[in-house]
Design a protein around this motif. Structure first.
Motif, short mmCIF file in Angstrom:
data_model
loop_
_atom_site.label_atom_id
_atom_site.label_comp_id
_atom_site.label_asym_id
_atom_site.label_seq_id
_atom_site.Cartn_x
_atom_site.Cartn_y
_atom_site.Cartn_z
N VAL B 8 1.10 -1.30 0.11
CA VAL B 8 -0.13 -0.38 -0.28
C VAL B 8 0.82 2.16 0.28
O VAL B 8 1.77 1.67 0.90
CB VAL B 8 -0.90 -0.06 1.41
CG1 VAL B 8 -1.70 1.21 1.62
CG2 VAL B 8 -1.86 -0.79 1.28
N CYS B 28 -10.04 1.02 6.87
CA CYS B 28 -9.33 0.36 7.27
C CYS B 28 -9.94 -0.84 8.69
O CYS B 28 -9.75 -0.78 9.03
CB CYS B 28 -8.10 -0.16 6.64
SG CYS B 28 -7.48 -1.21 6.43
N VAL B 30 -8.46 -3.80 8.54
CA VAL B 30 -7.44 -4.62 8.59
C VAL B 30 -7.15 -4.01 9.22
O VAL B 30 -5.16 -5.05 9.44
CB VAL B 30 -7.49 -6.28 7.83
CG1 VAL B 30 -8.45 -6.77 7.53
CG2 VAL B 30 -6.98 -4.96 6.92
N CYS B 51 -4.68 -7.27 3.48
CA CYS B 51 -5.81 -6.82 3.02
C CYS B 51 -6.91 -6.83 2.04
O CYS B 51 -6.54 -7.54 1.36
CB CYS B 51 -5.10 -5.96 1.83
SG CYS B 51 -6.25 -5.13 0.66
N VAL B 52 -8.09 -6.78 2.23
CA VAL B 52 -9.07 -7.81 2.34
C VAL B 52 -9.50 -7.09 0.30
O VAL B 52 -11.04 -7.44 -0.10
CB VAL B 52 -9.97 -7.94 2.37
CG1 VAL B 52 -10.17 -8.51 3.86
CG2 VAL B 52 -10.92 -6.38 3.05
N CYS B 54 -10.58 -4.19 -0.49
CA CYS B 54 -12.49 -3.56 -0.52
C CYS B 54 -12.72 -2.30 -1.03
O CYS B 54 -13.24 -1.46 -1.30
CB CYS B 54 -12.33 -3.29 1.55
SG CYS B 54 -11.19 -2.07 2.03
N ASP B 55 -10.91 -1.48 -1.01
CA ASP B 55 -11.06 -0.03 -1.44
C ASP B 55 -11.46 0.97 -0.74
O ASP B 55 -11.39 1.88 -1.59
CB ASP B 55 -11.42 -0.02 -3.04
CG ASP B 55 -10.50 -1.19 -4.14
OD1 ASP B 55 -9.98 -1.44 -3.75
OD2 ASP B 55 -11.01 -1.04 -5.46
N LEU B 56 -11.70 0.84 0.08
CA LEU B 56 -12.33 1.65 1.04
C LEU B 56 -11.43 2.90 0.98
O LEU B 56 -11.33 4.21 1.23
CB LEU B 56 -12.92 1.26 2.06
CG LEU B 56 -13.95 0.82 1.89
CD1 LEU B 56 -14.83 0.09 3.44
CD2 LEU B 56 -15.06 1.15 2.01
N CYS B 57 -9.86 2.58 0.77
CA CYS B 57 -8.64 3.45 1.18
C CYS B 57 -9.21 3.96 0.37
O CYS B 57 -8.43 5.25 0.18
CB CYS B 57 -7.50 2.93 1.91
SG CYS B 57 -7.02 1.64 0.47
S1 SF4 Z 1 -7.77 -1.98 0.16
FE1 SF4 Z 1 -7.49 -0.51 1.74
S2 SF4 Z 1 -8.69 0.05 3.15
FE2 SF4 Z 1 -9.97 -2.24 2.27
S3 SF4 Z 1 -8.78 -3.62 3.52
FE3 SF4 Z 1 -6.94 -2.93 2.02
S4 SF4 Z 1 -4.99 -1.49 3.01
FE4 SF4 Z 1 -7.77 -1.75 3.91
#
Ligand code: SF4
Lengths: 401, 74
Positions: B8, B28, B30, B51-52, B54-57
């Protein structure tokens, strides 16, 4: 979750099943005092969870209190199937004219409880089933309909028992079936029920297994019997490998990855999902494979949790390769499990492409998972390959190596 | 340091923005983001592989300022 004999008997006593006078003892002096209080000949029995006590010499007879103390000292150190005695049960020895067998368990094929009764108790029931099938009755019953004494009477009567014996055995058998349902047991067994010279019947030895998932529901009973929350009560004490698996599972709340049972094979198994663990374990054995462990993964375990489980399994002496297989999963992330097992292999100093025989987890995010597996040279397949076939591939690959 | 599977990357301007950093920590699930005492953003290396995706970040920051890299695609 298995109960010791003395706990099974404490449960039977709550339900007024007839038993001889008895005491649980931990010292020689207590053994002598118990025998004195009981009066007359006694049986000195090691309290272990596994079978084979008689063969191991861990059940002895004594005619006097002094002899009971002596036998206590003899029985206490005996290790039965790798298990040390938790305590010793001193119980009055009764003169018997006949022995009977009764057991209630689950019939997995019929998906119903089954009541087994035999008028040839005290011996191996499998032997009775084989050599004297007419002396063993099997009576299925419903978990929804009310249980009636008539059912117990039928079960006893089918073996040819009649008259007073039938009338006196029926309430014992009925009570055992009730206990089975009331406490969510997976096994309730009395072997033998002894018929005394005066025509009365008493419970001589008993086994109870409770469904582990029902622990919470019966917390009151378990507390009453002195069974601690931390006691897993499997058929044998957990091995260090199993304890470590449980610890790894407990430290991370995400998903399940770590409920392991140790076997002595060479193929480590990371398996699970909707009955998948049992199916896959059996499939491996069916193909001639030797599992090093049973295990359950499911839910959505973190990468770290799967990684730690993989390292644990790979650290087990004798494990040459592992197989990662699940039933079709809806919520378990295929890519997260793939990351976990690959990371575990690498951290254990192994090449994932070499050590993972097959990866078969069809489900969510599988495309992503397949990219990871391909990158690390791991053989994988989707749901078009059955669990049975995947297990076969894993066994064949191990044998070829 | 990157994880085994995921890296990341966050632009410096975002990492120095206290409010945005807090937002990243919050979204995030996780714990890949943390804030130091002065509010600056830190990447928690040991959690990167959790990291799942999810793209929220990515959505929480201005376009292209937070990047989630799948190392197994390179
Ligand atoms: S995509 Fe971003 S927010 Fe989602 S798990 Fe990975 S680092 Fe965390």
């Amino acid at each position: 979750m298995r109960f010791y004999e003395y706990e099974s008997k404490a449960l039977f006593a709550k339900h007024s099943l007839p038993m001889g006078e008895r005491a649980v003892v931990k010292t020689k002096e207590e053994a002598r005092a118990a025998a004195e209080k009981i009066g007359g000949p006694v049986v000195v029995k090691s309290q272990v969870l596994s079978g084979g006590r008689m063969k191991a010499g861990a059940v002895q007879f004594a005619d006097t209190p002094d002899e009971a103390a002596e036998k206590f000292e003899h029985v206490l150190p005996i290790v039965v199937n790798g298990e040390k005695a938790r305590s010793i049960l001193i119980e009055s020895k009764s003169k018997l004219v006949q022995e009977y067998f009764v057991s209630v368990t689950w019939d997995g094929r019929r998906k119903l409880p089954v009541l087994l009764f035999s008028d040839m108790g005290g011996i191996d029931i499998e032997e009775v089933a084989e050599s004297h099938p007419e002396h063993l009755s099997r009576t299925h019953f419903s978990t929804f309909l009310p249980l009636t004494p008539r059912l117990a009477k039928e079960a006893v009567g089918k073996t040819g028992v009649t008259g007073n014996d039938l009338n006196r055995l029926t309430p014992i058998v009925f009570e055992l079936a009730k206990l089975f349902l009331e406490y969510d047991l997976t096994l309730a067994e009395i072997n033998p029920i002894g018929k005394l010279e005066n025509g009365r019947f008493i419970v001589l030895d008993g086994h109870v297994d409770m469904e582990a998932e029902a622990r919470g529901k019966h917390a009151g009973l378990l507390k009453e019997l002195g069974i601690g929350d931390d006691e897993t009560r499997q058929a044998r004490p957990p091995t260090p490998f199993e304890l470590e698996g449980a610890r790894l599972n407990a430290v991370d709340h995400r998903g399940v990855a770590g409920n392991v049972v140790e076997f002595d094979g060479d193929l480590g198994l990371i398996i699970g999902a909707g009955g998948g663990s049992l199916t896959l374990f059996d499939a491996v054995r069916n193909h001639g494979g030797k599992p090093a462990n049973y295990c359950e993964i499911g839910g959505n375990p973190s990468v770290g949790k799967v990684c730690n489980l993989t390292k644990l399994i790979l650290s087990k002496p004798g494990v040459q390769k592992i197989a990662v297989m699940m039933n079709v999963v809806s919520n378990t992330r295929v890519d997260m499990v793939a990351r976990g097992v690959i990371k575990g292999c690498i951290e254990a100093g192994k090449d994932p492409g070499e050590v993972i025989t097959i990866f078969r987890i069809p489900g969510s995010w599988e495309e992503e998972g397949f990219k990871i597996l391909a990158k690390h040279g791991v053989e994988f397949c989707d749901r078009s390959v059955s669990m049975y076939e995947a297990a076969g591939r894993a066994v064949a690959k191990l044998k070829a190596s | 340091m990157a994880g085994m599977f995921i890296d990341v990357q966050v632009d410096d301007a975002v990492a120095q923005d206290r409010d945005l950093s807090k937002k990243l920590v919050d979204v995030c699930a996780v714990d890949i983001f943390a804030q130091s005492e002065d509010g600056a953003l830190q990447i928690v290396d040991k959690n990167l592989d959790e990291c799942v995706l999810c793209d929220l970040c990515i959505q929480a920051a201005p376009d292209g300022k937070v990047r989630v890299i799948k190392l197994y695609e390179s």
